[in-house]
Design a protein around this motif. Structure first.
Motif, short mmCIF file in Angstrom:
data_model
loop_
_atom_site.label_atom_id
_atom_site.label_comp_id
_atom_site.label_asym_id
_atom_site.label_seq_id
_atom_site.Cartn_x
_atom_site.Cartn_y
_atom_site.Cartn_z
N ILE A 98 -42.39 27.62 -37.47
CA ILE A 98 -41.96 28.62 -36.49
C ILE A 98 -40.77 28.09 -35.68
O ILE A 98 -39.79 28.80 -35.45
CB ILE A 98 -43.13 29.01 -35.56
CG1 ILE A 98 -44.16 29.81 -36.36
CG2 ILE A 98 -42.64 29.79 -34.34
CD1 ILE A 98 -45.46 30.04 -35.62
N TRP A 99 -40.84 26.83 -35.27
CA TRP A 99 -39.73 26.22 -34.53
C TRP A 99 -38.45 26.27 -35.36
O TRP A 99 -37.39 26.65 -34.86
CB TRP A 99 -40.08 24.77 -34.19
CG TRP A 99 -39.10 24.12 -33.29
CD1 TRP A 99 -39.18 24.03 -31.94
CD2 TRP A 99 -37.88 23.47 -33.66
NE1 TRP A 99 -38.09 23.36 -31.45
CE2 TRP A 99 -37.27 23.00 -32.48
CE3 TRP A 99 -37.23 23.24 -34.86
CZ2 TRP A 99 -36.06 22.33 -32.47
CZ3 TRP A 99 -36.02 22.56 -34.86
CH2 TRP A 99 -35.45 22.12 -33.68
N LEU A 100 -38.56 25.90 -36.63
CA LEU A 100 -37.39 25.89 -37.50
C LEU A 100 -36.81 27.28 -37.69
O LEU A 100 -35.60 27.47 -37.61
CB LEU A 100 -37.77 25.27 -38.85
CG LEU A 100 -36.64 25.08 -39.85
CD1 LEU A 100 -35.64 24.06 -39.32
CD2 LEU A 100 -37.19 24.62 -41.18
N VAL A 101 -37.67 28.27 -37.92
CA VAL A 101 -37.20 29.64 -38.12
C VAL A 101 -36.49 30.15 -36.87
O VAL A 101 -35.40 30.73 -36.96
CB VAL A 101 -38.37 30.57 -38.51
CG1 VAL A 101 -37.99 32.03 -38.41
CG2 VAL A 101 -38.86 30.26 -39.92
N VAL A 102 -37.06 29.91 -35.71
CA VAL A 102 -36.44 30.37 -34.47
C VAL A 102 -35.11 29.65 -34.24
O VAL A 102 -34.11 30.27 -33.88
CB VAL A 102 -37.39 30.19 -33.27
CG1 VAL A 102 -36.68 30.47 -31.95
CG2 VAL A 102 -38.60 31.10 -33.42
N ALA A 103 -35.09 28.35 -34.47
CA ALA A 103 -33.86 27.58 -34.23
C ALA A 103 -32.73 27.99 -35.18
O ALA A 103 -31.57 28.02 -34.78
CB ALA A 103 -34.14 26.09 -34.36
N VAL A 104 -33.08 28.32 -36.41
CA VAL A 104 -32.05 28.70 -37.39
C VAL A 104 -31.62 30.15 -37.20
O VAL A 104 -30.44 30.47 -37.35
CB VAL A 104 -32.57 28.47 -38.83
CG1 VAL A 104 -31.67 29.09 -39.86
CG2 VAL A 104 -32.71 26.98 -39.09
N ALA A 105 -32.56 31.03 -36.88
CA ALA A 105 -32.27 32.46 -36.83
C ALA A 105 -31.68 32.91 -35.50
O ALA A 105 -31.25 34.05 -35.38
CB ALA A 105 -33.54 33.25 -37.10
N THR A 106 -31.64 32.06 -34.51
CA THR A 106 -31.14 32.46 -33.20
C THR A 106 -30.03 31.52 -32.74
O THR A 106 -29.89 30.42 -33.27
CB THR A 106 -32.26 32.43 -32.15
OG1 THR A 106 -32.68 31.08 -31.97
CG2 THR A 106 -33.43 33.29 -32.55
N PRO A 107 -29.28 31.93 -31.75
CA PRO A 107 -28.23 31.07 -31.23
C PRO A 107 -28.72 30.10 -30.16
O PRO A 107 -27.93 29.63 -29.36
CB PRO A 107 -27.24 32.08 -30.63
CG PRO A 107 -28.10 33.20 -30.18
CD PRO A 107 -29.21 33.29 -31.21
N ALA A 108 -29.99 29.78 -30.15
CA ALA A 108 -30.54 28.91 -29.10
C ALA A 108 -29.83 27.57 -29.00
O ALA A 108 -29.52 27.12 -27.89
CB ALA A 108 -32.04 28.71 -29.29
N PRO A 109 -29.55 26.86 -30.12
CA PRO A 109 -28.83 25.59 -29.97
C PRO A 109 -27.47 25.76 -29.32
O PRO A 109 -27.06 24.93 -28.50
CB PRO A 109 -28.70 25.10 -31.41
CG PRO A 109 -29.82 25.75 -32.14
CD PRO A 109 -29.98 27.10 -31.49
N THR A 110 -26.78 26.86 -29.63
CA THR A 110 -25.49 27.12 -29.01
C THR A 110 -25.65 27.33 -27.51
O THR A 110 -24.83 26.88 -26.72
CB THR A 110 -24.84 28.37 -29.64
OG1 THR A 110 -24.80 28.19 -31.05
CG2 THR A 110 -23.45 28.62 -29.13
N VAL A 111 -26.72 28.01 -27.13
CA VAL A 111 -26.97 28.27 -25.71
C VAL A 111 -27.20 26.96 -24.97
O VAL A 111 -26.69 26.76 -23.87
CB VAL A 111 -28.18 29.21 -25.54
CG1 VAL A 111 -28.58 29.33 -24.09
CG2 VAL A 111 -27.87 30.56 -26.12
#
Length: 146
Positions: A98-111
């Protein structure tokens, strides 16, 4: 809530979950100007980003709890320990997925990177002038953009 100033652009941005970081700089300008003018899309972007980061934090906490449960089970060694360990490891695996899917599918790291840059710029702006002038040009350009 206010209406979108340009509904078509707002619909495009909603479909992308407001991640325009992958666009070429020439194409990004229209969307950035839309965010500057549209209160509705800016507020939705903030909501999406809070949800994305919250999901990553929640998945991280869940993975940590599953690893802790695995360690406790190993330490105490109760009956049926094998199946309890398998369950704890499965929980960890699901949380990691779930962590991986959210991190890849969203711009969270960019944020997160943008937030760090904003914090660094804030610190830079509050430094005394003599210290700011001593910073290497390369760092000053990264912090201020000019």
């Amino acid at each position: 809530m206010n209406e979108c100033v340009e509904p078509m652009v707002g619909k495009i941005l909603a479909g992308w979950r407001y991640d325009i970081s992958g666009l070429a700089p020439e194409m990004r300008g229209d969307y950035e100007s839309h965010f500057a003018a549209c209160e509705r899309c800016r507020s939705r972007q903030k909501i999406h980003r809070v949800i994305d980061i919250s999901l990553i934090v929640l998945a991280s906490a869940s993975a940590a709890v599953c690893l802790l449960a695995f360690g406790v089970i190993r330490y105490f060694g109760p009956r049926h320990a094998f199946w309890l360990e398998v369950g704890a490891l499965a929980g960890f695996g699901l949380s990691a997925l779930i962590w991986l899917v959210v991190a890849v599918a969203t711009p969270a790291p960019t944020v997160v990177v943008d937030a760090a840059k904003l914090g660094a710029r804030h610190v830079h702006d509050h430094l005394p002038a003599e210290i700011r002038e001593r910073l290497p040009e390369e760092i000053r350009v990264k912090l201020t953009g000019s």
